[in-house]
Design a protein around this motif. Structure first.
Motif, PDB file in Angstrom:
ATOM      1  N   GLU A  62       0.833  -1.204   0.000  1.00  0.00           N
ATOM      2  CA  GLU A  62       0.000   0.000   0.000  1.00  0.00           C
ATOM      3  C   GLU A  62       0.871   1.259   0.000  1.00  0.00           C
ATOM      4  O   GLU A  62       0.629   2.199  -0.748  1.00  0.00           O
ATOM      5  CB  GLU A  62      -0.942  -0.004   1.194  1.00  0.00           C
ATOM      6  CG  GLU A  62      -1.965   1.096   1.150  1.00  0.00           C
ATOM      7  CD  GLU A  62      -3.064   0.932   2.183  1.00  0.00           C
ATOM      8  OE1 GLU A  62      -4.026   1.709   2.111  1.00  0.00           O
ATOM      9  OE2 GLU A  62      -2.971   0.053   3.061  1.00  0.00           O
ATOM     10  N   ASP A  63       1.904   1.275   0.831  1.00  0.00           N
ATOM     11  CA  ASP A  63       2.810   2.420   0.897  1.00  0.00           C
ATOM     12  C   ASP A  63       3.524   2.626  -0.440  1.00  0.00           C
ATOM     13  O   ASP A  63       3.583   3.742  -0.969  1.00  0.00           O
ATOM     14  CB  ASP A  63       3.827   2.207   2.024  1.00  0.00           C
ATOM     15  CG  ASP A  63       4.809   3.341   2.128  1.00  0.00           C
ATOM     16  OD1 ASP A  63       4.371   4.496   2.328  1.00  0.00           O
ATOM     17  OD2 ASP A  63       6.022   3.082   1.999  1.00  0.00           O
ATOM     18  N   ALA A  64       4.050   1.551  -1.002  1.00  0.00           N
ATOM     19  CA  ALA A  64       4.818   1.644  -2.246  1.00  0.00           C
ATOM     20  C   ALA A  64       3.948   2.046  -3.428  1.00  0.00           C
ATOM     21  O   ALA A  64       4.341   2.887  -4.248  1.00  0.00           O
ATOM     22  CB  ALA A  64       5.516   0.316  -2.525  1.00  0.00           C
ATOM     23  N   VAL A  65       2.768   1.473  -3.525  1.00  0.00           N
ATOM     24  CA  VAL A  65       1.916   1.762  -4.679  1.00  0.00           C
ATOM     25  C   VAL A  65       1.318   3.169  -4.578  1.00  0.00           C
ATOM     26  O   VAL A  65       1.115   3.835  -5.595  1.00  0.00           O
ATOM     27  CB  VAL A  65       0.839   0.675  -4.892  1.00  0.00           C
ATOM     28  CG1 VAL A  65      -0.324   0.812  -3.922  1.00  0.00           C
ATOM     29  CG2 VAL A  65       0.352   0.685  -6.333  1.00  0.00           C
ATOM     30  N   LEU A  66       1.086   3.643  -3.367  1.00  0.00           N
ATOM     31  CA  LEU A  66       0.606   5.017  -3.200  1.00  0.00           C
ATOM     32  C   LEU A  66       1.652   6.002  -3.724  1.00  0.00           C
ATOM     33  O   LEU A  66       1.330   6.941  -4.452  1.00  0.00           O
ATOM     34  CB  LEU A  66       0.284   5.295  -1.729  1.00  0.00           C
ATOM     35  CG  LEU A  66      -0.168   6.719  -1.414  1.00  0.00           C
ATOM     36  CD1 LEU A  66      -1.490   7.027  -2.102  1.00  0.00           C
ATOM     37  CD2 LEU A  66      -0.293   6.899   0.091  1.00  0.00           C
ATOM     38  N   SER A  67       2.907   5.781  -3.376  1.00  0.00           N
ATOM     39  CA  SER A  67       3.992   6.628  -3.855  1.00  0.00           C
ATOM     40  C   SER A  67       4.070   6.600  -5.380  1.00  0.00           C
ATOM     41  O   SER A  67       4.192   7.649  -6.030  1.00  0.00           O
ATOM     42  CB  SER A  67       5.318   6.166  -3.242  1.00  0.00           C
ATOM     43  OG  SER A  67       6.399   6.871  -3.793  1.00  0.00           O
ATOM     44  N   LEU A  68       3.981   5.415  -5.955  1.00  0.00           N
ATOM     45  CA  LEU A  68       4.041   5.274  -7.406  1.00  0.00           C
ATOM     46  C   LEU A  68       2.854   5.960  -8.079  1.00  0.00           C
ATOM     47  O   LEU A  68       3.019   6.691  -9.060  1.00  0.00           O
ATOM     48  CB  LEU A  68       4.084   3.794  -7.795  1.00  0.00           C
ATOM     49  CG  LEU A  68       4.104   3.495  -9.292  1.00  0.00           C
ATOM     50  CD1 LEU A  68       5.342   4.080  -9.959  1.00  0.00           C
ATOM     51  CD2 LEU A  68       4.014   1.990  -9.521  1.00  0.00           C
ATOM     52  N   ARG A  69       1.667   5.758  -7.547  1.00  0.00           N
ATOM     53  CA  ARG A  69       0.467   6.338  -8.155  1.00  0.00           C
ATOM     54  C   ARG A  69       0.490   7.868  -8.108  1.00  0.00           C
ATOM     55  O   ARG A  69       0.252   8.545  -9.110  1.00  0.00           O
ATOM     56  CB  ARG A  69      -0.798   5.814  -7.480  1.00  0.00           C
ATOM     57  CG  ARG A  69      -2.089   6.369  -8.117  1.00  0.00           C
ATOM     58  CD  ARG A  69      -3.340   5.869  -7.431  1.00  0.00           C
ATOM     59  NE  ARG A  69      -3.413   6.145  -6.019  1.00  0.00           N
ATOM     60  CZ  ARG A  69      -3.722   7.342  -5.486  1.00  0.00           C
ATOM     61  NH1 ARG A  69      -3.966   8.377  -6.267  1.00  0.00           N
ATOM     62  NH2 ARG A  69      -3.795   7.484  -4.168  1.00  0.00           N
ATOM     63  N   VAL A  70       0.817   8.421  -6.945  1.00  0.00           N
ATOM     64  CA  VAL A  70       0.779   9.875  -6.782  1.00  0.00           C
ATOM     65  C   VAL A  70       1.842  10.566  -7.635  1.00  0.00           C
ATOM     66  O   VAL A  70       1.560  11.548  -8.321  1.00  0.00           O
ATOM     67  CB  VAL A  70       0.913  10.256  -5.290  1.00  0.00           C
ATOM     68  CG1 VAL A  70       1.143  11.742  -5.111  1.00  0.00           C
ATOM     69  CG2 VAL A  70      -0.327   9.814  -4.522  1.00  0.00           C
ATOM     70  N   THR A  71       3.057  10.049  -7.616  1.00  0.00           N
ATOM     71  CA  THR A  71       4.104  10.692  -8.413  1.00  0.00           C
ATOM     72  C   THR A  71       3.852  10.520  -9.909  1.00  0.00           C
ATOM     73  O   THR A  71       4.139  11.432 -10.691  1.00  0.00           O
ATOM     74  CB  THR A  71       5.509  10.178  -8.033  1.00  0.00           C
ATOM     75  OG1 THR A  71       5.559   8.756  -8.167  1.00  0.00           O
ATOM     76  CG2 THR A  71       5.868  10.574  -6.612  1.00  0.00           C
ATOM     77  N   SER A  72       3.280   9.394 -10.287  1.00  0.00           N
ATOM     78  CA  SER A  72       2.932   9.194 -11.699  1.00  0.00           C
ATOM     79  C   SER A  72       1.866  10.190 -12.125  1.00  0.00           C
ATOM     80  O   SER A  72       1.933  10.750 -13.225  1.00  0.00           O
ATOM     81  CB  SER A  72       2.459   7.760 -11.938  1.00  0.00           C
ATOM     82  OG  SER A  72       3.515   6.852 -11.722  1.00  0.00           O
ATOM     83  N   ALA A  73       0.902  10.440 -11.255  1.00  0.00           N
ATOM     84  CA  ALA A  73      -0.138  11.433 -11.551  1.00  0.00           C
ATOM     85  C   ALA A  73       0.478  12.819 -11.706  1.00  0.00           C
ATOM     86  O   ALA A  73       0.126  13.576 -12.619  1.00  0.00           O
ATOM     87  CB  ALA A  73      -1.194  11.433 -10.453  1.00  0.00           C
ATOM     88  N   MET A  74       1.412  13.153 -10.844  1.00  0.00           N
ATOM     89  CA  MET A  74       2.019  14.487 -10.873  1.00  0.00           C
ATOM     90  C   MET A  74       2.827  14.742 -12.144  1.00  0.00           C
ATOM     91  O   MET A  74       2.922  15.881 -12.596  1.00  0.00           O
ATOM     92  CB  MET A  74       2.903  14.690  -9.640  1.00  0.00           C
ATOM     93  CG  MET A  74       2.108  14.822  -8.358  1.00  0.00           C
ATOM     94  SD  MET A  74       3.177  14.989  -6.918  1.00  0.00           S
ATOM     95  CE  MET A  74       3.893  16.601  -7.218  1.00  0.00           C
ATOM     96  N   VAL A  75       3.408  13.690 -12.715  1.00  0.00           N
ATOM     97  CA  VAL A  75       4.214  13.862 -13.917  1.00  0.00           C
ATOM     98  C   VAL A  75       3.394  13.643 -15.198  1.00  0.00           C
ATOM     99  O   VAL A  75       3.851  13.928 -16.291  1.00  0.00           O
ATOM    100  CB  VAL A  75       5.464  12.954 -13.858  1.00  0.00           C
ATOM    101  CG1 VAL A  75       5.160  11.541 -14.242  1.00  0.00           C
ATOM    102  CG2 VAL A  75       6.600  13.506 -14.666  1.00  0.00           C
ATOM    103  N   GLY A  76       2.169  13.143 -15.055  1.00  0.00           N
ATOM    104  CA  GLY A  76       1.308  12.918 -16.212  1.00  0.00           C
ATOM    105  C   GLY A  76       1.419  11.535 -16.813  1.00  0.00           C
ATOM    106  O   GLY A  76       1.008  11.308 -17.943  1.00  0.00           O
ATOM    107  N   ALA A  77       1.964  10.588 -16.052  1.00  0.00           N
ATOM    108  CA  ALA A  77       2.099   9.206 -16.523  1.00  0.00           C
ATOM    109  C   ALA A  77       0.774   8.480 -16.304  1.00  0.00           C
ATOM    110  O   ALA A  77       0.613   7.681 -15.384  1.00  0.00           O
ATOM    111  CB  ALA A  77       3.249   8.518 -15.789  1.00  0.00           C
TER     112      ALA A  77
END
Length: 130
Positions: A62-77
Motif C-alpha cells: 500500500e505504501d509503495a503503490v501510493l507513492s508510485l500512483r501519486v508521483t505518476s499522476a504528478m508527472v502525467g504518466a
C-alpha cells in the motif's frame, strides 16, 4: 513522445500535466527537475511494489503503490497511474492475488513511461540549451 494526445486516461504520458505543474509552481525548470527525479526513482518504486505484492506484505504494498500512483499522476504518466490505482484498490480490498497480477504489468508500463519521460526531458533540454 506520448502514446496519445487526447488526454485520455489510457495514454502513456500527458505532457500537459507536467506543463501545468510548472505553471502552478511558477517554474518550468522545477517541473522538469521533478520529472528527472521521478525518472530516476521509477525503477525503485516499481520494484518495491512488485516485491511487496510478491511477499504478500499488504502494508508495504500500500505504501509503495501510493507513492508510485501519486508521483505518476504528478508527472502525467496516466497509464502507469491507472495501473498503480488497480494495484492499490486490490491491496486495499485485501486481494493480494489480484494485486500481484496487476503488479506484473508494472515493469513493462514503467519502462515505456521512462522512455517517454526521458524523451520529453531530452526535447526540453534541446529547446532550452540548443
Amino acid at each position: 513522445m506520448s502514446d496519445a494526445s487526447d488526454g485520455s486516461a489510457g495514454q502513456l504520458l500527458d505532457e500537459r500535466v507536467l506543463a501545468r505543474l510548472g505553471d502552478e509552481v511558477g517554474d518550468r525548470e522545477a517541473a522538469l527537475r521533478f520529472a528527472a527525479a521521478y525518472l530516476g526513482l521509477l525503477p525503485t518504486r516499481v520494484d518495491r511494489v512488485c516485491a511487496a505484492c510478491t511477499a504478500s506484505d499488504s502494508e508495504a504494498a500500500e505504501d509503495a503503490v501510493l507513492s508510485l500512483r501519486v508521483t505518476s499522476a504528478m508527472v502525467g504518466a496516466s497509464l502507469l497511474m491507472g495501473l498503480a490505482a488497480e494495484v492499490e484498490m486490490a491491496v486495499t480490498r485485501g486481494d493480494l492475488v489480484t494485486a500481484r497480477t496487476a503488479a506484473d504489468g508494472l515493469p513493462r508500463v514503467a519502462a515505456a513511461t521512462a522512455a517517454a519521460v526521458a524523451a520529453l526531458l531530452a526535447e526540453a533540454y534541446a529547446v532550452e540549451h540548443g
